[in-house]
Design a protein around this motif. Structure first.
Motif, short mmCIF file in Angstrom:
data_model
loop_
_atom_site.label_atom_id
_atom_site.label_comp_id
_atom_site.label_asym_id
_atom_site.label_seq_id
_atom_site.Cartn_x
_atom_site.Cartn_y
_atom_site.Cartn_z
N ASN A 133 0.77 -1.15 0.25
CA ASN A 133 -0.16 -0.01 0.05
C ASN A 133 0.84 1.39 0.08
N LEU A 134 0.67 2.11 -0.84
CA LEU A 134 1.41 3.40 -1.05
C LEU A 134 0.90 4.64 -0.30
N GLU A 135 -0.32 4.28 0.22
CA GLU A 135 -0.63 5.68 0.96
C GLU A 135 -0.01 6.01 2.36
N PRO A 136 0.54 7.06 2.60
CA PRO A 136 1.24 7.35 3.96
C PRO A 136 0.27 7.25 5.01
N SER A 137 0.64 6.46 6.09
CA SER A 137 -0.33 6.67 7.41
C SER A 137 -0.14 7.98 8.26
N ASP A 138 -1.00 8.14 9.23
CA ASP A 138 -0.77 8.86 10.00
C ASP A 138 0.41 9.06 10.80
N THR B 197 7.44 12.39 9.21
CA THR B 197 7.97 13.32 8.41
C THR B 197 8.15 14.86 8.95
N ARG B 198 6.95 15.08 9.54
CA ARG B 198 6.96 16.59 10.10
C ARG B 198 7.67 16.75 11.27
N GLN B 199 8.03 16.03 12.21
CA GLN B 199 8.96 15.92 13.05
C GLN B 199 10.43 16.06 12.53
N VAL B 200 10.73 15.32 11.53
CA VAL B 200 12.23 15.43 11.07
C VAL B 200 12.27 16.68 10.42
N LYS B 201 11.32 17.14 9.68
CA LYS B 201 11.60 18.10 8.79
C LYS B 201 11.57 19.40 9.90
N GLU B 202 10.86 19.32 10.65
CA GLU B 202 10.89 20.76 11.63
C GLU B 202 12.20 20.85 12.45
N ALA B 203 12.70 19.68 12.71
CA ALA B 203 13.90 19.70 13.52
C ALA B 203 15.04 19.86 12.53
N ALA B 204 15.03 19.48 11.37
CA ALA B 204 16.16 19.57 10.67
C ALA B 204 16.28 21.36 10.03
N VAL B 205 15.05 21.82 10.11
CA VAL B 205 15.23 23.15 9.73
C VAL B 205 16.08 23.96 10.66
N VAL B 206 16.15 23.85 12.04
CA VAL B 206 17.09 24.44 13.02
C VAL B 206 18.41 24.17 12.63
N MET B 207 18.61 22.74 12.07
CA MET B 207 20.06 22.56 11.71
C MET B 207 20.34 23.05 10.13
N GLU B 208 19.69 23.75 9.39
CA GLU B 208 19.72 23.94 8.30
C GLU B 208 20.16 22.72 7.16
N ILE B 209 19.36 21.56 7.29
CA ILE B 209 19.66 20.50 6.58
C ILE B 209 18.51 19.97 5.94
N PRO B 210 17.83 20.52 5.02
CA PRO B 210 16.45 20.27 4.70
C PRO B 210 16.11 18.92 4.21
N VAL B 211 14.93 18.40 4.80
CA VAL B 211 14.39 17.14 4.01
C VAL B 211 13.72 17.36 2.81
N ILE B 212 14.42 17.01 1.79
CA ILE B 212 13.87 17.33 0.33
C ILE B 212 12.69 16.36 -0.12
N ASP B 213 12.73 15.12 0.42
CA ASP B 213 11.66 14.25 0.04
C ASP B 213 11.42 12.99 1.04
N HIS B 214 10.39 12.31 1.00
CA HIS B 214 10.11 11.23 2.02
C HIS B 214 9.55 10.21 0.93
N ILE B 215 10.29 9.00 0.72
CA ILE B 215 9.78 8.10 -0.33
C ILE B 215 9.30 6.98 0.54
#
Length: 212
Positions: A167-172, A178-196
């Motif tokens: 199943n390709l649908e992302p779960s909650d 994804t949101r947690q890693v993205k927000e934390a990575a912004v502080v370190m200036e290491i952007p998350v450019i995708d989640h596969i």
């Protein structure tokens, strides 16, 4: 290897052999019969066979030692596919990320979460397994994700995990991670450019869906 298959391979090449022929080469006794048993149990689908464990293959009625040969042969093929993709070395889009990760986690019957760390040219610095879970999920340590990024001087990263169900649908939970890693990575200036999300037959990309 039977003399007939050996001669065929010499005269016509390995591509002339069927899946059953190739599988029978791995067995010492009752070659064709054992190959039929195992393929039948895998619905004659090599992708299904690649997900089977030694115990599952042995339960088809073959020796455990020979089941081990089958699993080892499939793992060699998986690693070859992965290293071919890794040699390309540059992620040009979501498909390239999927093709890199598919040999590693596309066949697994449990979830694994990996990070692809990239430099400024989107070349792969490394791929790193962050966690391993069960059939329906895995747990992620955001601190470890960022620690590894800093250690390798990564300038961006791609999250990746598999869905054994296909199943390709992302779960909650996927969305939350994804949101947690993205927000934390912004502080370190290491952007998350995708989640596969990776399956053997396809993928889901947060970037392609405009969710990043």
């Amino acid at each position: 290897m039977s003399k007939v298959l050996q001669e065929q391979m010499k005269r016509k090449g390995v591509l002339s052999l069927t899946d059953k022929d190739l599988l029978s080469i791995l067995f010492r006794q009752d070659k064709e019969q054992n190959a039929n048993k195992v393929l039948s149990n895998a619905s004659y689908n090599l992708n299904v066979l690649a997900k089977m464990s030694v115990a599952e293959i042995a339960s088809c009625g073959v020796r455990e030692s020979e089941a081990t040969y089958v699993v080892a042969a499939l793992e060699l093929g998986r690693r070859r596919d992965y290293r071919v993709e890794l040699q390309r070395n540059k992620i040009t889009g979501s498909k390239a990320a999927w093709e890199l990760m598919k040999p590693l986690i596309g066949d697994l019957n449990y979830e694994e979460f990996w990070i692809i760390y990239l430099n400024r040219q989107n070349k792969v610095i490394s791929t790193y397994k962050i966690s391993q879970g069960g059939i329906t999920g895995t747990v992620l340590d955001v601190r470890l994700v960022l620690k590894k990024a800093l250690e390798q001087n990564a300038t961006s990263m791609i999250l990746s995990h598999n869905h054994p169900s296909g199943n390709l649908e992302p779960s909650d939970a996927d969305k939350k991670i994804t949101r947690q890693v993205k927000e934390a990575a912004v502080v370190m200036e290491i952007p998350v450019i995708d989640h596969i999300i990776v399956t053997q037959n396809g993928y889901y990309s947060w970037a392609d869906e405009g969710l990043l």
